[in-house]
Design an enzyme around this catalytic site. Structure first.
Site, PDB file in Angstrom:
ATOM      1  N   LYS A 117      -1.262   0.598 -24.951  1.00  6.62           N
ATOM      2  CA  LYS A 117      -1.591   0.465 -26.377  1.00  6.62           C
ATOM      3  C   LYS A 117      -0.282   0.528 -27.170  1.00  6.62           C
ATOM      4  CE  LYS A 117      -6.323   2.207 -25.873  1.00  6.62           C
ATOM      5  NZ  LYS A 117      -6.557   2.899 -24.614  1.00  6.62           N
ATOM      6  N   ASP A 173      -5.736  13.747 -25.380  1.00  6.08           N
ATOM      7  CA  ASP A 173      -5.824  12.358 -24.915  1.00  6.08           C
ATOM      8  C   ASP A 173      -5.134  11.512 -25.982  1.00  6.08           C
ATOM      9  OD1 ASP A 173      -6.440   9.743 -24.427  1.00  6.08           O
ATOM     10  OD2 ASP A 173      -8.580  10.080 -24.069  1.00  6.08           O
ATOM     11  N   TYR A 180       0.845  -1.194   0.000  1.00  6.59           N
ATOM     12  CA  TYR A 180       0.000   0.000   0.000  1.00  6.59           C
ATOM     13  C   TYR A 180       0.883   1.248   0.000  1.00  6.59           C
ATOM     14  CZ  TYR A 180      -4.982  -0.879   0.416  1.00  6.59           C
ATOM     15  OH  TYR A 180      -6.290  -1.155   0.136  1.00  6.59           O
ATOM     16  N   ARG A 196      -1.326  -2.413 -18.453  1.00  2.00           N
ATOM     17  CA  ARG A 196      -2.548  -1.616 -18.512  1.00  2.00           C
ATOM     18  C   ARG A 196      -2.477  -0.489 -17.483  1.00  2.00           C
ATOM     19  NH1 ARG A 196      -5.346  -4.390 -21.792  1.00  2.00           N
ATOM     20  NH2 ARG A 196      -7.027  -2.893 -21.779  1.00  2.00           N
ATOM     21  N   GLU A 252      -0.439   4.864  -0.527  1.00  2.00           N
ATOM     22  CA  GLU A 252      -1.199   6.093  -0.744  1.00  2.00           C
ATOM     23  C   GLU A 252      -0.299   7.312  -0.591  1.00  2.00           C
ATOM     24  OE1 GLU A 252      -2.358   3.671   1.295  1.00  2.00           O
ATOM     25  OE2 GLU A 252      -4.566   3.617   1.264  1.00  2.00           O
ATOM     26  N   THR A 272      -3.176   6.203 -22.016  1.00  2.74           N
ATOM     27  CA  THR A 272      -2.996   4.883 -21.431  1.00  2.74           C
ATOM     28  C   THR A 272      -1.551   4.476 -21.684  1.00  2.74           C
ATOM     29  OG1 THR A 272      -3.740   3.894 -23.486  1.00  2.74           O
ATOM     30  CG2 THR A 272      -5.364   4.080 -21.725  1.00  2.74           C
TER      31      THR A 272
END
Ligand code: DSN
Length: 423
Positions: free
Chosen positions: A232, A202, A55, A238, A57, A229
């Site tokens: 691609k 984008d 974790y 991903r 954060e 992203t």
């Protein structure tokens, strides 16, 4: 294949058999979905690493939990490499997906009710650019621009400017998921400046082609922000990212919008894999890859021209082709996708601009070259693939012909194995 993923094989036969099946599908067929790719073994290792246990954060040096000496290293490396790749000063590498990156960007820059001017979905835009079915369309006001001429793909920049002057958007968004041409970033940035809007790109589909210097970089034309992203054409795991050219205030708002605004703990195994991917994209061979993706799309375009497949905008200037199979061969998009699946060619049915047919059985198909280029295909193989697509579409009920094409595809795939991905 018990030596394939042996720990899963030993404890979970259901998942193991699906994993083997998916591996064989990717190995033995032609992947032409333009938003998919094959990651390297190194990216895969990082993605499947012990960072999944942690974790984290917050951001490097400012976390809420202890034990962050190694997560800080990977996140800083990922940020530095991404900034180097795109020529910007700030990056957030935590968004779980491209959709989250876009939503966070809206919340960072807008108040509820503010207006965004983006490309119409039916002309190549994306759901997260404000389609009415999305949650963000309930919060922000989305208005659209379109192509002036679907035969050439030219955007109607005059209409875009008029809409911007009338609607006073806070963001003008450039970007697409089914548009085969380059945008005039300078024109869009100039209009954004004129109306006092942020210019945001984008670049999810073409990020790898920009990183590989095969296509133009919106930051070179005055854009403030790029979202993307990573999986691609950039060929990573991903995930999503948000880059800010040079405005520290915007970058701070974006960081806050991601955490604590939208997400909890970042997926640090994904962040590690992104860092590895960005390192790969900085190498000179990635530039050769990006150039080859474009050459391969052109090789397919030439065959489609020759054999009468109608391409939206008349062809391609990037990695993807959108084609009207219904008017060309009387085959609906859904049937085309299914019959091409049968022979081992994976692509997706897609609406064409202002499609008279419904989205779940549209007139078109969309295909692209990032994945087959990764497995080593050059122009001759891509021309052959284009011929197989036409041969299949002209023989949708001919079982013997389809079996022959499938056998030929399997043979070609054996000559071009998936690069160092598994086993
Ligand atoms: N699903 C992606 C694509 O295929 O283009 C966009 O989010």
């Amino acid at each position: 294949m018990a030596d394939f993923a042996p720990f899963i094989a030993a404890q979970d036969s259901q998942i193991h058999s699906a994993l083997v099946g998916e591996f064989e599908r990717q190995r033995d067929g032609l992947e032409l979905i333009p938003s998919e790719n094959y990651v390297s073994r190194a990216v895969l290792e990082a993605n499947g690493s012990v960072f999944t246990n942690k974790y984290s954060e917050g951001y490097p040096g400012k976390r809420y939990y202890g034990g962050q000496e190694y997560t800080d290293i990977i996140e800083r490396v990922a940020i530095d490499r991404l900034c180097q790749l795109f020529g910007c000063q700030y990056a957030n590498v935590q968004p779980h997906a491209g959709a989250i990156a876009n939503v966070a960007m809206y919340f960072a820059l807008l108040k509820p009710g503010d207006t965004v001017l983006g490309m119409d979905l039916s002309h190549g835009g994306h759901l997260t650019h404000g389609h009415p079915v999305t949650c963000i369309a309930k919060i922000f006001n989305f208005v659209r621009y379109k192509m002036k001429d679907v035969e050439t793909g030219e955007i109607d920049y005059d209409a875009l400017r008029q809409t911007a002057l009338a609607e006073k958007p806070k963001i003008i968004l450039a970007g697409f998921s089914a548009y085969p041409r380059e945008l005039d970033y300078q024109r869009i940035a100039d209009i954004a400046k004129e109306v006092g809007a942020y210019a945001v790109a984008d670049m999810a589909h073409i990020a790898g082609l920009i990183a590989g210097k095969a296509l133009k970089n919106p930051f070179d034309y005055g854009f403030d922000i790029i979202t993307s992203t990573t999986h691609k054409s950039l060929r990573g795991p991903r995930g999503g990212v948000i880059m800010t050219k040079d405005n520290a205030d915007i970058a701070k708002k974006i960081d806050k919008a991601i955490f604590p605004g939208l997400q909890g703990g970042p997926l640090m195994h994904h962040v590690a894999a992104r860092a590895v991917c960005f390192g790969e994209a900085l190498k000179p061979e990635f530039q050769a890859y990006a150039q080859q993706v474009l050459k391969n799309a052109k090789a397919m375009e030439a065959v489609f021209h020759e054999r009468g497949l109608k391409m939206i905008t008349g062809g391609t200037s990037n990695h993807l082709i959108l084609a009207d199979v219904h008017s060309s061969f009387g085959v609906e998009g859904k049937r085309a996708q299914a019959v091409l699946d049968e022979v081992g060619i994976t692509l997706n049915m897609n609406s064409i601009p202002d499609d008279p047919r419904p989205p779940l059985n549209p007139s078109g198909i969309r295909l692209g070259t990032p994945a087959i280029t990764t497995r080593g295909f050059a122009e001759p193989q891509c021309a052959q693939v284009a011929h197989w697509i036409i041969d299949t579409l002209q023989a949708v009920d001919d079982e013997a012909k389809k079996a022959q094409i499938k056998a030929d595809i399997t043979a070609l795939c054996q000559q071009f194995p998936i690069p160092d991905t598994f086993v």
